[in-house]
Scaffold this active site. Structure first.
Site, PDB file in Angstrom:
ATOM      1  N   CYS A 114      68.892  -2.144   4.687  1.00  0.00           N
ATOM      2  CA  CYS A 114      67.705  -2.960   4.926  1.00  0.00           C
ATOM      3  C   CYS A 114      66.684  -2.583   5.823  1.00  0.00           C
ATOM      4  O   CYS A 114      65.403  -2.361   5.419  1.00  0.00           O
ATOM      5  CB  CYS A 114      68.121  -4.529   5.008  1.00  0.00           C
ATOM      6  SG  CYS A 114      68.938  -4.786   6.829  1.00  0.00           S
ATOM      7  N   HIS A 144      69.299  -9.327   8.906  1.00  0.00           N
ATOM      8  CA  HIS A 144      68.491  -8.571   7.501  1.00  0.00           C
ATOM      9  C   HIS A 144      67.123  -8.549   8.034  1.00  0.00           C
ATOM     10  O   HIS A 144      66.511  -9.654   8.265  1.00  0.00           O
ATOM     11  CB  HIS A 144      68.985  -9.516   6.364  1.00  0.00           C
ATOM     12  CG  HIS A 144      68.654  -8.918   4.963  1.00  0.00           C
ATOM     13  ND1 HIS A 144      69.237  -7.779   4.437  1.00  0.00           N
ATOM     14  CD2 HIS A 144      67.948  -9.252   4.225  1.00  0.00           C
ATOM     15  CE1 HIS A 144      68.843  -7.700   3.464  1.00  0.00           C
ATOM     16  NE2 HIS A 144      67.756  -8.493   3.122  1.00  0.00           N
ATOM     17  N   HIS A 197      63.282  -5.564  -0.605  1.00  0.00           N
ATOM     18  CA  HIS A 197      64.527  -5.207   0.172  1.00  0.00           C
ATOM     19  C   HIS A 197      65.601  -4.645  -0.383  1.00  0.00           C
ATOM     20  O   HIS A 197      65.808  -4.468  -1.636  1.00  0.00           O
ATOM     21  CB  HIS A 197      64.902  -6.525   0.951  1.00  0.00           C
ATOM     22  CG  HIS A 197      65.719  -7.613   0.011  1.00  0.00           C
ATOM     23  ND1 HIS A 197      66.809  -8.328   0.441  1.00  0.00           N
ATOM     24  CD2 HIS A 197      65.791  -7.929  -1.372  1.00  0.00           C
ATOM     25  CE1 HIS A 197      67.291  -8.894  -0.502  1.00  0.00           C
ATOM     26  NE2 HIS A 197      66.679  -8.781  -1.789  1.00  0.00           N
TER      27      HIS A 197
END
Length: 371
Positions: A285, A333, A345
C-alpha cells in the site's frame, strides 16, 4: 468430496483460524491448544445455508462472517508487520549510506594527517638548519595562497608556525576519532535494524500463511460467498460514509503534482499486492503511494505510519485528488484519493491494485504531500 469430509470443511477452517489467531497473539505456543473452541459447533436452523448435491450442509452466513472478520485481523496484523519491515529497510539503507560516507571521511582524514606529518617533519628539518620554514609549509599555513605569494616575507616562522601545524594535526586526529565513533554507532544501529527487519519479515509470513491456510480450508462455493460478504461490508461502509454528506463538501481540485501522482497510481491497477514491494511489477500500500508521488517529483516517507506522522494533515472535507487517506487507528493502511469519493490502493496479499470507495475502511485522517 465425501459427505462427512464436506460437512467438516467449515468447522476445520474455523478451528484452524481461531488456533492461528491464538498462536499469533499468545506469549507462547504452549497455550494455543487451551483456547481452541469446541471443534463441533452446531449452526442454528435459522442460520444454516443450503445443501450441496451430496447432502452436506453449506456454511452459514454467520459462520462465514466470523471467518471474514478473523481474516481481516490476520491481514491487518500482516500490514502492521509490513510497515515495520519497510521502516527497518529504509533505516538500514540510510545507515549503510552514512557508514559509507563516514568511511570516506576517515580515508580523507588519514591522508590529511599523513600530509601534516610530512609538513611537520619538513618544518623541523628547516628550523634545525636555519630557523626558517620551507615554502610548502608556509603555503599550507596561509589562509590565502595569493597572500602568501604577495607577502611571503611576512609569514611568521619558527615556533609559532610549528604550533599551527601541531594544532592542525590534533584537530585532524580528533576528527578521525569522532568519525570512528560515529561509524561504530551506525554499525550498531544497522545491526539492530537488520534484526528488526528479519523479525518483521518472519511475522508477515506467519500472518499471511495463517490467513491463506484458513481460506484454503473453505470450499469454492464458500470462498465465493466470503468474497461477496467482503464486498457487501465495504459497500455498506462506503454507503454510510457517503450518506453523511461528506462528498457534498469535498470539491478540491488536484494540483499538477497531484494529478501526476494519481495517473501513476491508476496506471498500476491490476498489478498484484506484494509486501515490501515498490514496483514496477507489484506494490504494497505505501509502496504504491510513495512511488506515485516520487513520479510527480515529490519524495515522501516510505511507510503509511511515517506518512501520517510527517506529512501535512488536512480535513476530509478539504481533500483533493492526490491526497493520501490513512486508515485504521494504527495508520496501518494508506490509499490515494482520486476524486468522486473513490481511492486507488493496493489492498492486501491475494489482491491487486484497484479502485474502491474512500469510506470502505475506517478513516484515521488525510495527509497532503504537496501542501
Amino acid at each position: 468430496m465425501g459427505t462427512g469430509k464436506r460437512s467438516r470443511s467449515l468447522t476445520t477452517a474455523a478451528v484452524a483460524l481461531v488456533c492461528a489467531v491464538t498462536v499469533l497473539g499468545a506469549p507462547g505456543l504452549a497455550h494455543a491448544s487451551q483456547t481452541a473452541p469446541d471443534p463441533s459447533p452446531s449452526p442454528s436452523p435459522s442460520s444454516s445455508g443450503s445443501s450441496d448435491s451430496s447432502g452436506s450442509a453449506s456454511a452459514s452466513t454467520e459462520e462465514l462472517e466470523a471467518v471474514r472478520e478473523k481474516l481481516d485481523k490476520l491481514y491487518h496484523d500482516a500490514a502492521v508487520a509490513t510497515d515495520a519491515y519497510n521502516a527497518a529497510e529504509e533505516k538500514t539503507e540510510k545507515q549503510s549510506a552514512q557508514i559509507v560516507e563516514l568511511a570516506r571521511e576517515i580515508v580523507k582524514g588519514k591522508e590529511r594527517l599523513a600530509k601534516l606529518k610530512d609538513l611537520m617533519g619538513a618544518a623541523a628539518r628547516a628550523q634545525y638548519r636555519g630557523g626558517g620554514l620551507p615554502p610548502e609549509v608556509q603555503l599550507w599555513l596561509s589562509q590565502n595562497p595569493q597572500d602568501f605569494l604577495d607577502g611571503a616575507g611576512r609569514v611568521r616562522q619558527g615556533q609559532h608556525a610549528s604550533k599551527g601545524l601541531l594544532a592542525e594535526m590534533e584537530r585532524t586526529q580528533q576528527d578521525l576519532e569522532q568519525y570512528a565513533k560515529d561509524a561504530s554507532a551506525q554499525w550498531k544501529k544497522l545491526e539492530a535494524n537488520r534484526k528488526a527487519r528479519a523479525e518483521a519479515k518472519k511475522e508477515i509470513k506467519k500472518q499471511i500463511a495463517a490467513a491463506e491456510e484458513m481460506e484454503s480450508q473453505l470450499e469454492a462455493e464458500e470462498r465465493a460467498r466470503l468474497a461477496k460478504l467482503e464486498e457487501e461490508a465495504a459497500r455498506k461502509a462506503q454507503t454510510e460514509w457517503l450518506g453523511s454528506g461528506v462528498l457534498d463538501e469535498i470539491g478540491g481540485k488536484g494540483s499538477e503534482e497531484g494529478k501526476k501522482a494519481v495517473k501513476f497510481a491508476t496506471d498500476q491497477i491490476g498489478k498484484p499486492y506484494e509486501w515490501g514491494a515498490e514496483g514496477p511489477r507489484s506494490y504494497d500500500c505505501s509502496g504504491l503511494t510513495s512511488e506515485a508521488w516520487a513520479s510527480a517529483g515529490k519524495g515522501i516517507p516510505r511507510t503509511s505510519q511515517e506518512q501520517w506522522k510527517q506529512l501535512d494533515r488536512v480535513d476530509v472535507k478539504d481533500m483533493r485528488p492526490g491526497d493520501l487517506i490513512i486508515y485504521n487507528a494504527d495508520a496501518s493502511h494508506v490509499a490515494m484519493y482520486i476524486g468522486d469519493g473513490a481511492i486507488v490502493h493496493a489492498p492486501r496479499p491475494g489482491r491487486t491494485v484497484t479502485i474502491a470507495g474512500a469510506g470502505s475502511m475506517p478513516i484515521l485522517g488525510v495527509v497532503r504531500p504537496d501542501a
